[in-house]
Scaffold this active site. Structure first.
Site, PDB file in Angstrom:
ATOM      1  N   ARG A  82     -69.267  14.166  32.688  1.00  0.00           N
ATOM      2  CA  ARG A  82     -69.214  15.071  33.959  1.00  0.00           C
ATOM      3  C   ARG A  82     -70.523  15.211  34.582  1.00  0.00           C
ATOM      4  O   ARG A  82     -71.570  15.292  33.910  1.00  0.00           O
ATOM      5  CB  ARG A  82     -68.451  16.251  33.534  1.00  0.00           C
ATOM      6  CG  ARG A  82     -69.203  17.413  32.670  1.00  0.00           C
ATOM      7  CD  ARG A  82     -68.417  18.528  32.752  1.00  0.00           C
ATOM      8  NE  ARG A  82     -67.227  18.479  31.856  1.00  0.00           N
ATOM      9  CZ  ARG A  82     -66.581  19.612  31.714  1.00  0.00           C
ATOM     10  NH1 ARG A  82     -66.796  20.903  32.204  1.00  0.00           N
ATOM     11  NH2 ARG A  82     -65.290  19.624  31.072  1.00  0.00           N
ATOM     12  N   SER A  91     -68.284  26.553  37.562  1.00  0.00           N
ATOM     13  CA  SER A  91     -67.425  25.303  37.791  1.00  0.00           C
ATOM     14  C   SER A  91     -65.947  25.607  37.253  1.00  0.00           C
ATOM     15  O   SER A  91     -65.795  26.112  36.129  1.00  0.00           O
ATOM     16  CB  SER A  91     -67.934  24.107  37.111  1.00  0.00           C
ATOM     17  OG  SER A  91     -69.024  23.899  37.700  1.00  0.00           O
ATOM     18  N   SER A  93     -62.181  24.348  35.775  1.00  0.00           N
ATOM     19  CA  SER A  93     -61.400  23.020  35.423  1.00  0.00           C
ATOM     20  C   SER A  93     -60.830  22.026  36.405  1.00  0.00           C
ATOM     21  O   SER A  93     -61.056  20.888  36.372  1.00  0.00           O
ATOM     22  CB  SER A  93     -60.199  23.361  34.666  1.00  0.00           C
ATOM     23  OG  SER A  93     -60.732  24.653  33.494  1.00  0.00           O
ATOM     24  N   GLN A 114     -55.790  21.515  26.547  1.00  0.00           N
ATOM     25  CA  GLN A 114     -56.733  22.416  26.296  1.00  0.00           C
ATOM     26  C   GLN A 114     -57.100  22.326  24.557  1.00  0.00           C
ATOM     27  O   GLN A 114     -56.315  22.436  24.104  1.00  0.00           O
ATOM     28  CB  GLN A 114     -56.516  23.927  26.732  1.00  0.00           C
ATOM     29  CG  GLN A 114     -56.159  23.965  28.289  1.00  0.00           C
ATOM     30  CD  GLN A 114     -56.782  25.173  28.908  1.00  0.00           C
ATOM     31  OE1 GLN A 114     -57.933  25.335  29.321  1.00  0.00           O
ATOM     32  NE2 GLN A 114     -55.791  26.271  28.876  1.00  0.00           N
ATOM     33  N   ARG A 172     -34.588  51.321  26.555  1.00  0.00           N
ATOM     34  CA  ARG A 172     -35.432  50.309  26.145  1.00  0.00           C
ATOM     35  C   ARG A 172     -34.700  49.319  25.162  1.00  0.00           C
ATOM     36  O   ARG A 172     -33.919  49.682  24.222  1.00  0.00           O
ATOM     37  CB  ARG A 172     -36.282  51.162  24.911  1.00  0.00           C
ATOM     38  CG  ARG A 172     -37.315  52.030  25.663  1.00  0.00           C
ATOM     39  CD  ARG A 172     -38.276  52.631  24.823  1.00  0.00           C
ATOM     40  NE  ARG A 172     -39.130  51.794  23.885  1.00  0.00           N
ATOM     41  CZ  ARG A 172     -40.421  51.372  24.351  1.00  0.00           C
ATOM     42  NH1 ARG A 172     -40.916  51.805  25.493  1.00  0.00           N
ATOM     43  NH2 ARG A 172     -41.109  50.477  23.694  1.00  0.00           N
TER      44      ARG A 172
END
Length: 418
Positions: A82, A91, A93, A114, A172
């Site tokens: 790169r 920068s 992705s 990733q 809940r």
């Protein structure tokens, strides 16, 4: 030009590329992408899954660092160096992916995986890619189901009260009564080049998610994540195409593995070495699981016969002296036991061990082994020789036995009637 490229490909097949971004400057963990995780560079876990999925026309690592480039190539990837413009801390992705696409116009589908997701398996990748190439989605990303109640954050001393986002406190729900919520787990983001260039992101157009089970959803950002990820990957990581190797016999070099490599001489001329009780306990664990353990001493650095006898008595192991090519002396022993090298686990510490390290089904070296031995071994310990390295390798061997038993049990499950 791009239309012409597609027309020239057999059947108009789209070029599907895996792209892993691995910048050298990690703020959380220095050189995180090639740090060893369970004996394998972090980058190696996702590269192995990508390569073995057999769905990519090319597999790439985008980096700005020489050492990361070497690791990437050793695991079967091509390297995109790169530019400095997309290698800054600021920068994104997306900037790097757009640069990659501009420099590789033959790519039609970009599969951004990733490096920080070491529990990725080939089947995850195959199924997600098929959603684009066969089902017609423009973008697919990985999610995991979470059962977490979320509340609004309020600033201290603001006087504002928190409120629930996804729960009524009066009702809940039990976990089994609530489906939970889908959250990105960061494992991958796949998309077509057209949608990327048109929208400026990989989540646009006809979007779909790919749900991964929680045990495969591991992310590593800071040091505190590392030990948790290591335990998870040992149980749920992808170790390769074959069933985990099961060792019937383990061969360990004494000098530099079971000991720290030093021989102490007393004024009376006696030779002494130190043993770590963690390591000797690990040997007994292997023996209790039916794994024969053989210890090696070297003719180049001999210990006395009396010392070898005491070592054999203390560990219950056969002690064998080998020459400067251990393989020559060990071949007859392996054949006599009616074993193949895939049935052997080998731990060495020197360049002369490389042939055995390469041949053995399981192999390891201590942390302080020379580079040639490290490159030949399948596992590199966190510990140094004489300081727990044997115990670490023994645990790895026993885990492979456990994984193999688990795989056999899984294969016997009737999933239609489960």
């Amino acid at each position: 030009f791009e239309t012409l490229c597609k027309q020239q490909r057999p059947g108009g097949k789209r070029h599907v590329a895996a792209l892993i971004l691995a910048r050298g400057g990690s703020k959380g963990i220095p050189l995180k992408n090639i740090k060893m995780l369970a004996g394998v560079p972090l980058l190696g876990w996702v590269l192995r899954a990508a390569v073995d999925s057999d769905v990519f026309d090319s597999v790439w690592v985008s980096t700005d660092h020489d050492e990361i480039e070497k690791v990437a190539k050793s695991w079967g990837a091509q390297v995109h160096r790169r530019s400095p413009e997309v290698s800054r801390d600021s920068s994104s992705s997306l900037e790097t992916i757009l640069e990659f696409v501009r420099l590789n116009p033959e790519v039609d589908v970009i599969c951004h995986i990733q490096a920080t997701s070491p529990c990725l398996h080939p089947f995850h990748v195959k199924e997600a890619v098929a959603m684009i190439t066969e089902q017609g989605y423009d973008s697919v990303f990985a999610v995991v189901r979470r059962h977490q109640f979320r509340w609004k954050e309020v600033k201290k001393d603001s006087g504002e009260l928190t409120v629930p986002f996804n729960i009524d406190p009066l009702y809940r729900p039990r976990r089994q009564d609530w489906d939970g919520e889908l959250c990105e787990n960061g494992s991958f983001y796949f998309g077509t080049k057209e949608i990327l260039q048109k929208s400026g992101c990989l989540q646009a157009g006809k979007i779909a998610y790919y749900e991964m089970l929680p045990e495969y959803s591991v992310d590593i950002d800071v040091d505190i994540d590392w030990p948790v990820a290591e335990q998870r990957v040992l149980r749920y990581g992808y170790f390769g195409r074959n069933t985990p190797e099961v060792a019937c016999m383990t061969i360990i070099q004494v000098s530099g593995c079971l000991t720290d490599g030093r021989v102490y001489l007393s004024t009376a001329g006696e030779e002494m070495v130190t043993l770590n009780t963690k390591d000797t306990t690990a040997i007994r664990k292997l023996q209790a699981e039916g794994v024969e353990v053989v210890l090696l001493t070297s003719a180049e650095d001999p210990v006395s016969q009396a010392l070898a006898d005491r070592l054999a008595k203390r560990t219950g192991c056969q002690v064998v002296q080998v020459g400067n090519q251990p393989l020559d002396d060990l071949e007859p022993i392996v054949k006599q036991k009616k074993l193949e090298w895939k049935d052997v686990a080998y731990m060495g510490n020197e360049d002369v061990d490389t042939k055995c390290l390469n041949l053995a089904g399981l192999s390891a070296v201590p942390k302080d082994a020379p580079v040639e031995a490290i490159n030949a071994a399948k596992y590199t310990c966190h510990s140094r020789g004489g300081l727990g390295a044997v115990r670490e390798f023994a645990d790895h061997i026993l885990l492979q036995k456990q994984k193999a038993k688990s795989q056999m049990a899984q294969d016997r499950i009737d999933r239609h009637n489960f």
